[in-house]
Write an enzyme that holds these catalytic residues in place. Structure first.
Site: not given
Ligand SMILES: NC(=O)c1ccc[n+]([C@@H]2O[C@H](COP(=O)([O-])OP(=O)(O)OC[C@H]3O[C@@H](n4cnc5c(N)ncnc54)[C@H](OP(=O)(O)O)[C@@H]3O)[C@@H](O)[C@H]2O)c1
Length: 295
Positions: A12, A36-37, A60, A102, A125, A129, A150
């Site tokens: 997202q 793939d990470l 992530a 957070d 998690y 992180k 969030w």
């Molecule tokens: N979402 C939240 O509320 C939130 C809150 C705080 C911080 N964050 C941080 O914000 C950042 C972005 O999060 P987001 O919300 O965009 O999460 P997301 O929608 O889950 O996107 C994460 C992406 O990482 C990819 N990924 C997971 N495992 C992988 C691997 N082994 N190799 C390569 N790619 C991989 C996923 O691919 P697949 O689609 O193939 O699984 C997905 O496209 C992250 O660092 C997260 O920790 C998010």
């Protein structure tokens, strides 16, 4: 022209970053299928081939509950891979822009966390992180770690899209009312990230390597957020019998991972660097709901 490698491009935040980053240079979007990470050798080979000026790591392992029983993968993606990116960035004088959470805090503070507050994650998690943050900090590479929380957008599975889906299907939604944060639209994170990179490119000394908190202003609970989402939905589509929202406690909704009850982030340091303020969380809710309903 600056070359920006965007990892996690199908997530997202990754999807939201594509357009703002494109204003800065050539963006190379990469998803898990391409790199793939969990495969460090492939990651290093990939970096050697692309030779980016900026690595933007929006990838992530974000399945917070699944991480409790899949710690190996969570740490591989959230800690080991960012450490390898940082090592590559250090030896190639690249900049690493990385996202954190957070959930590195325990949520016991009554006031929003600043960057110097001591992390104390409650979940696998959060620990994974935090390990990533620490490895990047110790690497010596030029880096910007943006901690947020969030996160929602009209794309993918998140609180916004889930509540609007369930809000049509059910008469009543029971939503946790004792966890507090500031819902932050992925578009705000993406635009602010691009602003920070722009500032860094024009005046590197004004953007010091380190951690920055990036959060919309204000505070609500998941219950309060759900209520506002459904109020906007009802005003845009009054004919749909949208669900009523009822408050429950975290104890009423057991989850594998413990969440911080008050993981608010203070974005003051980031705002001072950018010379701006960030909007209140309510500002993006209406357009976010409208975007989902128009699909
Ligand atoms: N979402 C939240 O509320 C939130 C809150 C705080 C911080 N964050 C941080 O914000 C950042 C972005 O999060 P987001 O919300 O965009 O999460 P997301 O929608 O889950 O996107 C994460 C992406 O990482 C990819 N990924 C997971 N495992 C992988 C691997 N082994 N190799 C390569 N790619 C991989 C996923 O691919 P697949 O689609 O193939 O699984 C997905 O496209 C992250 O660092 C997260 O920790 C998010």
């Amino acid at each position: 022209m600056m070359r920006l490698l965007l990892l996690g491009a199908a997530g997202q935040l990754g999807l939201s970053l594509r357009i703002p980053l494109a204003a800065l240079g050539e963006v190379i979007p990469v998803d898990r299928r391409t790199c793939d990470l969990t495969d460090l050798a492939a990651l290093r080979t990939f970096l050697d081939r692309i030779r980016p000026d900026v690595i933007v790591n929006a990838a992530a392992y974000t399945a917070v509950d699944r991480a409790e029983t899949d710690a190996g993968t969570a740490f591989a993606v959230n800690a080991t891979a960012p450490a390898a990116m940082a090592a590559w960035a250090a030896s190639h004088d690249a900049l690493l822009l990385h996202y954190s959470t957070d959930y590195v805090f325990d949520g016991q503070s009554e006031i929003p966390y600043v960057e110097t507050d001591m992390p104390s994650p409650l979940s696998v998690y959060g620990r994974s992180k935090l390990d990533g943050d620490l490895a990047i900090g110790a690497s010596g590479c030029r880096h910007l770690i943006l901690r947020t929380g969030w996160v929602y957008s009209a794309l993918g599975d998140n609180f916004l899209t889930t509540i609007l889906r369930l809000g049509r299907e059910r008469a009543v939604l029971r939503v946790v009312d004792d966890q507090f944060g500031a819902p932050t639209h992925a578009g705000l994170i993406a635009d602010t990230s691009a602003d920070l990179l722009r500032r860094h490119a024009s005046s590197p000394s004004s953007v010091v390597s380190g951690t920055y908190h990036l959060s919309a202003g204000g505070v609500t609970s998941w219950f309060g957020f759900a209520q506002m989402l459904l109020e906007h939905a009802a005003s845009l589509q009054p004919g749909v019998g949208w669900a009523q929202v009822r408050p429950i406690t975290s104890a009423d909704y057991p989850q594998a991972a413990t969440r911080p009850p008050r993981a608010r982030l203070d974005p003051g340091k980031l705002c001072r660097v950018l010379g701006t303020s960030l909007p209140a969380w309510q500002a993006a809710v209406g357009s976010g709901v409208a975007e989902v309903l128009q699909r």
